[in-house]
Enzyme design. Structure first.
Site, PDB file in Angstrom:
ATOM      1  N   ASP A   1     -17.092  -0.023  -0.648  1.00  0.00           N
ATOM      2  CA  ASP A   1     -15.788  -0.478  -1.145  1.00  0.00           C
ATOM      3  C   ASP A   1     -14.826  -0.782  -0.004  1.00  0.00           C
ATOM      4  O   ASP A   1     -13.746  -1.322  -0.222  1.00  0.00           O
ATOM      5  CB  ASP A   1     -15.174   0.572  -2.089  1.00  0.00           C
ATOM      6  N   ASN A   2     -15.204  -0.419   1.223  1.00  0.00           N
ATOM      7  CA  ASN A   2     -14.361  -0.744   2.378  1.00  0.00           C
ATOM      8  C   ASN A   2     -14.961  -1.875   3.209  1.00  0.00           C
ATOM      9  O   ASN A   2     -14.593  -2.052   4.369  1.00  0.00           O
ATOM     10  CB  ASN A   2     -14.162   0.502   3.247  1.00  0.00           C
TER      11      ASN A   2
ATOM     12  N   LYS B   1       0.870  -1.178   0.000  1.00  0.00           N
ATOM     13  CA  LYS B   1       0.000   0.000   0.000  1.00  0.00           C
ATOM     14  C   LYS B   1       0.910   1.232   0.000  1.00  0.00           C
ATOM     15  O   LYS B   1       1.762   1.372   0.884  1.00  0.00           O
ATOM     16  CB  LYS B   1      -0.908  -0.004   1.228  1.00  0.00           C
TER      17      LYS B   1
ATOM     18  N   ASP C   1      -9.054  -1.605   5.319  1.00  0.00           N
ATOM     19  CA  ASP C   1      -8.838  -0.191   4.997  1.00  0.00           C
ATOM     20  C   ASP C   1      -8.911   0.728   6.207  1.00  0.00           C
ATOM     21  O   ASP C   1      -9.943   1.340   6.509  1.00  0.00           O
ATOM     22  CB  ASP C   1      -9.812   0.296   3.903  1.00  0.00           C
TER      23      ASP C   1
ATOM     24  N   ARG D   1     -13.862  -7.042  -1.818  1.00  0.00           N
ATOM     25  CA  ARG D   1     -14.805  -6.149  -1.130  1.00  0.00           C
ATOM     26  C   ARG D   1     -16.194  -6.286  -1.737  1.00  0.00           C
ATOM     27  O   ARG D   1     -16.328  -6.772  -2.872  1.00  0.00           O
ATOM     28  CB  ARG D   1     -14.342  -4.693  -1.346  1.00  0.00           C
TER      29      ARG D   1
HETATM   30  P1  AMP Z   1     -12.292   5.060   0.507  1.00  0.00           P
HETATM   31  O1  AMP Z   1     -11.376   3.967   0.980  1.00  0.00           O
HETATM   32  O2  AMP Z   1     -13.724   4.643   0.463  1.00  0.00           O
HETATM   33  O3  AMP Z   1     -12.039   6.346   1.214  1.00  0.00           O
HETATM   34  O4  AMP Z   1     -11.980   5.318  -1.043  1.00  0.00           O
HETATM   35  C1  AMP Z   1     -10.816   5.792  -1.392  1.00  0.00           C
HETATM   36  C2  AMP Z   1     -10.549   5.536  -2.859  1.00  0.00           C
HETATM   37  O5  AMP Z   1      -9.540   6.478  -3.190  1.00  0.00           O
HETATM   38  C3  AMP Z   1      -9.971   4.168  -3.154  1.00  0.00           C
HETATM   39  O6  AMP Z   1     -10.255   3.810  -4.474  1.00  0.00           O
HETATM   40  C4  AMP Z   1      -8.487   4.405  -2.941  1.00  0.00           C
HETATM   41  O7  AMP Z   1      -7.689   3.480  -3.602  1.00  0.00           O
HETATM   42  C5  AMP Z   1      -8.326   5.807  -3.511  1.00  0.00           C
HETATM   43  N1  AMP Z   1      -7.202   6.579  -2.911  1.00  0.00           N
HETATM   44  C6  AMP Z   1      -7.085   7.046  -1.662  1.00  0.00           C
HETATM   45  N2  AMP Z   1      -5.912   7.706  -1.501  1.00  0.00           N
HETATM   46  C7  AMP Z   1      -5.268   7.663  -2.688  1.00  0.00           C
HETATM   47  C8  AMP Z   1      -4.029   8.158  -3.182  1.00  0.00           C
HETATM   48  N3  AMP Z   1      -3.183   8.858  -2.419  1.00  0.00           N
HETATM   49  N4  AMP Z   1      -3.717   7.911  -4.469  1.00  0.00           N
HETATM   50  C9  AMP Z   1      -4.549   7.226  -5.250  1.00  0.00           C
HETATM   51  N5  AMP Z   1      -5.733   6.729  -4.861  1.00  0.00           N
HETATM   52  C10 AMP Z   1      -6.103   6.943  -3.597  1.00  0.00           C
HETATM   53 MG    MG Z   2     -10.682   2.135   0.706  1.00  0.00          MG
END
Ligand code: AMP
Ligand code: MG
Length: 513
Positions: A268-269, A121, A278, A198
């Site tokens: 998605d989490n 990650k 997550d 997920r």
């Molecule tokens: P959540 O986990 O519901 O907040 O969704 C976050 C989404 O944003 C997921 O698809 C993550 O992979 C993406 N995400 C969060 N931080 C980053 C980052 N720094 N660069 C690229 N994607 C990110």
């Molecule tokens: Mg997420």
């Protein structure tokens, strides 16, 4: 390290994009894209979780393994990839999301046949990074590393953390989303789980009406992670939905037991196998408050507050039911299962709370006491963890009236003290009626109530020290999280100090990571 990956199941079975094309894009119909991790000029080793490595037969860390930990100069047998998923964020359909900064390294298989996936990650942008950089900062990486391990040792299903290293790069983040971007050290963790699937993976294919792949994905999930369903064969998909509904309810009850608030329960989490997944703006409940949410983005609606987690999990299960409908095709069945979630959850919650008070089983008289207890907690807002530690050592005839003082964030007036007294009297009366000995009560309580929980202020202090190159607190916390029910390190068993009351990163967190 001894790294022997089995053939990548995803890449072998599902429609994938093998182009290694780095551009951010939509990949309808596909589940994964091959990805090249970013090049980091100067990775630096921070920590390797030897116990987990041992359990996964990964062997000891040697300095040349730093390349793998930081996803650098990978051997040709490793084919890194990221997956597409969709989801509902804060109640709204968000379309394609996907692993924006998670990259799969591969799958290992243990002698017992179980498989575990390894995932970096923070190792760089993927086709799913949208406008993000695919990086993670040290702050959020330490939080995920320690909290996921803490949850494991609390006995709660979770993804785990194998390693932590710095990338040598700085990453720009606007922590408070108030127009003050700052450079922070970048980091990469490796996390492991039987599966990172997920609810959102199913939503992704269902929304596109890609029923063939949806079916393949659910078959894959059942075959690999639910062997008890696989052998039955009949009504496999219904059986999966039944089991994941219960597993999700069990998970939320377990979170509630220790006061864990996830903070971003978007679909998605939500893990398709019932894990905590997550770790972002999470927080452990300190002063009891059902409205507590650690996530600043969530403050307007408090959708993901402590007391809302059970309902939100059910809402998310509705979304999963919708996604799986084309395979299950029985609206009555799905409706009934979702309905039965309520009774199941309430029953498990009552049992859990009864255990927290030291009772083996629930009955009407215990429910009455629990109602009174709940009312008292809402009104007086003691520190959730300390309240149970104090209750465990409380003795009806000998404890002084200030016994509970250390767990309150304010001093109680006379009326409030009377409420505590009345609760204790009812409690003592019920223990007596049920012939529960002090020994039995204390044993049940000590198995159920952690003495130590990983409070955000402790993580905050640990991260501040780490940024200065001091690992002492990291080691101290890593030790403490492994023994949460019997921790005796008094420095870690205090309520949140006042100086941290309004400290961003302690009581409030943003999603910035
Ligand atoms: P959540 O986990 O519901 O907040 O969704 C976050 C989404 O944003 C997921 O698809 C993550 O992979 C993406 N995400 C969060 N931080 C980053 C980052 N720094 N660069 C690229 N994607 C990110
Ligand atoms: Mg997420």
């Amino acid at each position: 390290m001894n790294l022997t990956f089995i053939q990548q199941p995803f890449l072998a079975i599902f429609p994938c994009d093998y182009s290694y094309h780095p551009g951010q894009r939509s990949i309808p119909k596909y589940i994964a894209c091959t990805v090249q991790p970013a090049v980091f000029p100067n990775p630096e080793f921070i920590f390797y979780n030897e116990k987990l490595a041992h359990q996964l037969a990964l062997g000891e860390y040697q300095s040349q393994d730093l390349n793998f930990l930081a996803a650098q100069n990978l051997p040709s047998n490793i084919k890194p990839y990221s997956t597409a998923y969709a989801g509902h964020q804060f109640g709204n359909w968000a379309g394609q999301l996907g692993d924006g900064r998670a990259i799969y390294a591969g799958t290992i298989q243990l002698d017992n046949g179980k498989t575990y996936e390894l995932q970096w990650k923070g190792a760089g942008a993927t086709p799913f990074s949208r406008r993000g950089d695919g990086r993670a900062v040290l702050r959020s990486s330490v939080r995920e590393f320690l909290m996921s391990e803490a949850m494991h040792h609390l006995g709660i299903p979770t993804t785990r953390a194998l390693s932590l290293c710095k990338t040598g790069e700085n990453v720009i983040r606007d922590i408070l989303y108030n127009g003050n971007p700052q450079a922070e050290p970048g980091a990469v963790i490796i996390r492991t789980a039987e599966s990172f699937l997920r609810f959102g993976h199913f939503e992704w294919f269902s929304a596109q009406n890609e029923i063939e792949t949806l079916k393949k994905l659910l078959d894959f999930t059942i075959q690999n992670y639910f062997p008890e369903i696989e052998v039955k064969k009949e009504n496999k998909y219904k059986e999966y939905f039944k089991i994941i509904t219960k597993k999700t309810a069990d998970l939320i009850v377990a979170w509630q037991r220790v006061g864990f608030v996830h903070g971003v329960m978007n679909t998605d989490n939500m893990s398709a196998i019932g894990l905590t997944i997550d770790y972002g703006p999470f927080g452990m409940l300190e002063e009891y408050n059902e409205e507590y949410t650690p996530n600043t983005t969530d403050i307007p609606g408090r959708r993901y507050a402590f007391g809302a987690q059970a309902q939100i999990a059910q809402w998310n299960l509705w979304k999963l039911a919708n996604a799986l409908f084309p395979l299950i095709n029985d609206a009555d069945f799905l409706g009934q299962e979702l309905e039965s979630y309520n009774d199941y959850f309430l029953q498990k919650q009552d049992e859990m709370n009864a255990h927290k008070l030291g009772f083996e089983k629930v009955d009407a008289s215990i429910i009455t006491l629990l109602d009174f207890w709940q009312e008292m907690m809402n009104k007086l807002q003691p520190d959730y963890t300390l309240f149970f530690s104090k209750l465990e050592t409380w003795e009806y005839h000998t404890s002084d009236k200030d016994h509970f003082n250390p767990c309150f964030y304010k001093s109680l007036d006379e009326n409030e003290q009377l409420i505590v007294q009345e609760f204790l009297e009812q409690y003592a009366k019920l223990l007596l009626e049920k012939n529960i000995t002090e020994e039995q009560r204390k044993e049940k309580m000590s198995q159920t109530n952690p003495k130590f929980v990983l409070r955000n202020y402790l993580l905050f202090e640990c991260i501040e020290e780490l940024k200065m190159g001091n690992m002492n607190m990291f080691h101290q916390l890593f030790e403490a999280i492994q023994n949460p029910y019997h921790c005796t390190d008094e420095t870690l068993l205090q309520k949140r100090p006042e100086r941290h009351n309004d400290q961003p990163g302690c009581s409030t967190l943003s999603c910035s990571s």
